[in-house]
Motif scaffolding. Structure first.
Motif, mmCIF file in Angstrom:
data_model
loop_
_atom_site.group_PDB
_atom_site.id
_atom_site.type_symbol
_atom_site.label_atom_id
_atom_site.label_comp_id
_atom_site.label_asym_id
_atom_site.label_seq_id
_atom_site.Cartn_x
_atom_site.Cartn_y
_atom_site.Cartn_z
ATOM 1 N N MET A 1 0.848 -1.213 0.000
ATOM 2 C CA MET A 1 0.000 0.000 0.000
ATOM 3 C C MET A 1 0.877 1.254 0.000
ATOM 4 N N THR A 2 0.476 2.221 -0.829
ATOM 5 C CA THR A 2 1.228 3.475 -0.862
ATOM 6 C C THR A 2 0.357 4.617 -0.342
ATOM 7 N N PHE A 3 0.993 5.748 -0.017
ATOM 8 C CA PHE A 3 0.214 6.904 0.402
ATOM 9 C C PHE A 3 -0.646 7.415 -0.751
ATOM 10 N N GLU A 4 -0.124 7.296 -1.981
ATOM 11 C CA GLU A 4 -0.892 7.755 -3.143
ATOM 12 C C GLU A 4 -2.223 6.996 -3.208
ATOM 13 N N ALA A 5 -2.148 5.678 -2.920
ATOM 14 C CA ALA A 5 -3.352 4.843 -3.007
ATOM 15 C C ALA A 5 -4.402 5.251 -1.975
ATOM 16 N N LEU A 6 -3.976 5.965 -0.947
ATOM 17 C CA LEU A 6 -4.949 6.407 0.065
ATOM 18 C C LEU A 6 -5.734 7.622 -0.426
ATOM 19 N N GLY A 7 -5.295 8.163 -1.546
ATOM 20 C CA GLY A 7 -6.045 9.275 -2.145
ATOM 21 C C GLY A 7 -5.741 10.630 -1.530
ATOM 22 N N LEU A 8 -4.556 10.767 -0.934
ATOM 23 C CA LEU A 8 -4.229 12.039 -0.268
ATOM 24 C C LEU A 8 -3.848 13.133 -1.268
ATOM 25 N N HIS A 9 -4.074 14.369 -0.891
ATOM 26 C CA HIS A 9 -3.775 15.531 -1.725
ATOM 27 C C HIS A 9 -2.265 15.629 -1.993
ATOM 28 N N ALA A 10 -1.920 16.161 -3.178
ATOM 29 C CA ALA A 10 -0.505 16.219 -3.587
ATOM 30 C C ALA A 10 0.374 16.949 -2.570
ATOM 31 N N SER A 11 -0.136 18.007 -1.947
ATOM 32 C CA SER A 11 0.713 18.762 -1.012
ATOM 33 C C SER A 11 1.007 17.928 0.242
ATOM 34 N N VAL A 12 0.058 17.095 0.627
ATOM 35 C CA VAL A 12 0.274 16.223 1.793
ATOM 36 C C VAL A 12 1.269 15.116 1.415
ATOM 37 N N LEU A 13 1.107 14.584 0.203
ATOM 38 C CA LEU A 13 2.016 13.522 -0.259
ATOM 39 C C LEU A 13 3.460 14.036 -0.299
ATOM 40 N N LYS A 14 3.614 15.279 -0.722
ATOM 41 C CA LYS A 14 4.946 15.865 -0.820
ATOM 42 C C LYS A 14 5.594 15.947 0.582
ATOM 43 N N ALA A 15 4.779 16.346 1.547
ATOM 44 C CA ALA A 15 5.306 16.459 2.919
ATOM 45 C C ALA A 15 5.689 15.083 3.468
ATOM 46 N N LEU A 16 4.936 14.049 3.070
ATOM 47 C CA LEU A 16 5.246 12.703 3.556
ATOM 48 C C LEU A 16 6.554 12.203 2.952
ATOM 49 N N THR A 17 6.746 12.493 1.667
ATOM 50 C CA THR A 17 8.001 12.107 1.013
ATOM 51 C C THR A 17 9.155 12.822 1.701
#
Ligand code: AMP
Length: 469
Positions: free
Chosen positions: A1-17
């Protein structure tokens, strides 16, 4: 499972990376999509499981979709009024803050930790402000923070009620309410405050409750304040803490205990440690003694001003403090990945606190070691913890630090299974080579004055006394 698959907004995904997170933890995997879908949640998950992100990521996602939490009409008007008052050279009238999200936590440390995590997860959003509203913080400073009309408030219940009662906070625009470590808040007697706060929020809110247990009083409250909640049970308070090695060392007296503590803290695998004591006074005394012995130690307890507590935790995070000597007030609020060792100098009064204490190590997937220094009269307390965690805690003996009485005499029988010295489940004896600073084989001395002669200072009273910590 990836964070992308959770459907999170791009700005949140960037912070997680940016944070170095590669995949969601189990609690995040289950909670995030449900929270994004707007469900109320009741979550029981272990400490250190990533629960802060489990409720904060979907909230930030929602704010990002809405255009980085645009100001409410009331908030915009308040800001405009304040600006024009300033341009007229007048002091602007204080308008109540109208947060969109409220996170309630039992302790100041946990609140600060949640605020820091929120800043991290929201670092790529244009406008999301999280502030902590805490007891022990100066009121003027908090008024300044509230005057900025932050979207997210992270608060301890008592101080929040003060601000609500003086009209500084208006929850009419609140969309998300989180109760973090709800069991602990109820344990600390915050039930009436919580009911009052919840009653001041709109019925349309989304509610997420996180707790070690969802039974009993917590369960009753959860039923009252949530609507058709999704229940997520990752692991109960009896979780195995498989990445944390647990051990009990029997000690004869205070002097034996102190020598053993020094030895453990000189373990070269130790990066940073938390030593838990029963009382504030012991936390101070032991921190002083360890400093004199050459350890970079500091105390952390409820008698210290918030500023001093924050500075101590910052020094711990920066690695300037290697040994934190703390009372239970700190048990749930410390999140420092470099903590490799937890030492229970005194056992906690409640078995659930044992779980939270040892959860200070082994964070974010690392390994940890949790050592309890136990006198021979405390065998029952160890058993109570074992019953609660459904795990046997192996007894360990370090060469040169052997207790005068054998562990088997102290713990004659143990059901189920029964622990025996040499049991296959016993931990391999610790680093057995005696160190030069200790006296190998030194004969144990007389019983220390406060040992085995009744409760230690602050240990009276069956119920936990928060002010004691
Ligand atoms: P928490 O249970 O929220 O206190 O989080 C425990 C620790 O896990 C914190 O240090 C977080 O920064 C870290 N953490 C949370 N989620 C993840 C993840 N998906 N991957 C790696 N570390 C994480």
């Amino acid at each position: 499972m990836t964070f992308e698959a959770l459907g999170l907004h791009a700005s949140v995904l960037k912070a997680l990376t940016e944070s170095g997170y590669t995949a969601p933890t189990s609690v995040q995997e289950q909670a995030v999509p449900a929270a994004i879908a707007g469900r109320d949640l009741l979550v029981s998950s272990q400490t250190g499981s990533g629960k802060t992100a489990a409720f904060m990521l979907p909230a930030l996602h929602k704010f990002a979709l809405a255009g980085d939490a645009p100001l409410t009409d009331a908030g915009r008007t308040a800001n405009q009024e304040a600006q024009s008052a300033r341009s007229r050279g007048e002091r602007p009238r204080f308008k109540a803050a109208q947060p969109k999200m409220l996170v309630l936590t039992p302790t100041r440390e946990l609140a600060l930790q949640v605020t820091t995590a929120t800043d991290k997860y929201g670092s790529f959003m244009r406008r999301v402000k999280a502030v902590s509203i805490l007891g022990g913080m100066p009121y003027p400073k908090q008024m300044q923070l509230l005057a900025k009309n932050p979207e997210i408030l992270v608060a301890t219940p008592g101080r929040l009620i003060d601000h609500m009662e003086s009209g500084k906070i208006d929850f009419s625009q609140l969309e998300i309410l989180v109760l973090d470590e709800a069991d602990r808040m109820l344990d600390m007697g915050f039930i009436d405050d919580i009911e009052k706060i919840v009653a001041a929020t709109p019925a349309s809110r989304q509610t997420m409750l996180f707790s070690a247990t969802l039974d009993g009083v917590v369960g009753n409250m959860a039923q009252r304040i949530t609507k058709d909640p999704m229940v997520i049970q990752i692991a109960g308070s009896t979780n195995k803490h498989e990445n944390i090695q647990q051990r009990v060392h029997f000690v004869d007296d205070l002097s034996h205990k102190n020598r053993l503590l020094d030895h453990i803290l000189r373990d070269e695998t130790m990066d940073q440690a938390v030593v838990f004591t029963a009382t504030k006074r012991d936390a101070d005394t032991i921190a002083d003694r360890l400093n004199i012995a050459g350890f970079a130690a500091a105390a952390l307890h409820g008698d210290m001003h918030q500023g001093a507590r924050n500075r101590t935790l910052d020094s711990m995070r920066r690695g300037q403090v290697r040994v934190l000597v703390a009372t239970d007030v700190a048990a749930r609020g410390i999140d420092v990945p470099a903590i490799t060792h937890v030492v229970n100098y005194d056992l906690p009064k409640f078995p659930e606190d044992y779980v939270h204490r040892i959860g200070r190590t082994g964070r974010a997937g690392r390994n940890g070691l949790a050592i309890s220094l136990v006198n021979h009269a405390e065998g029952m307390n160890v058993k109570r913890i074992e019953r609660f965690t459904k795990q046997l805690i192996p007894v360990d003996v370090i060469e040169g630090f052997e207790p005068k009485r054998t562990a088997s005499a102290a713990r004659p029988s143990h059901k189920p299974g029964g622990w025996k010295p040499g049991d296959a489940r016993s931990a391999a004896p610790g680093k057995s080579a005696p160190r030069t600073f200790s006296k190998p084989g030194a004969a144990p001395r007389r019983e220390g004055s406060s040992f085995n002669k009744g409760p230690r200072t602050g240990d009276t009273g069956a119920r936990r006394s928060f002010s004691d910590r």
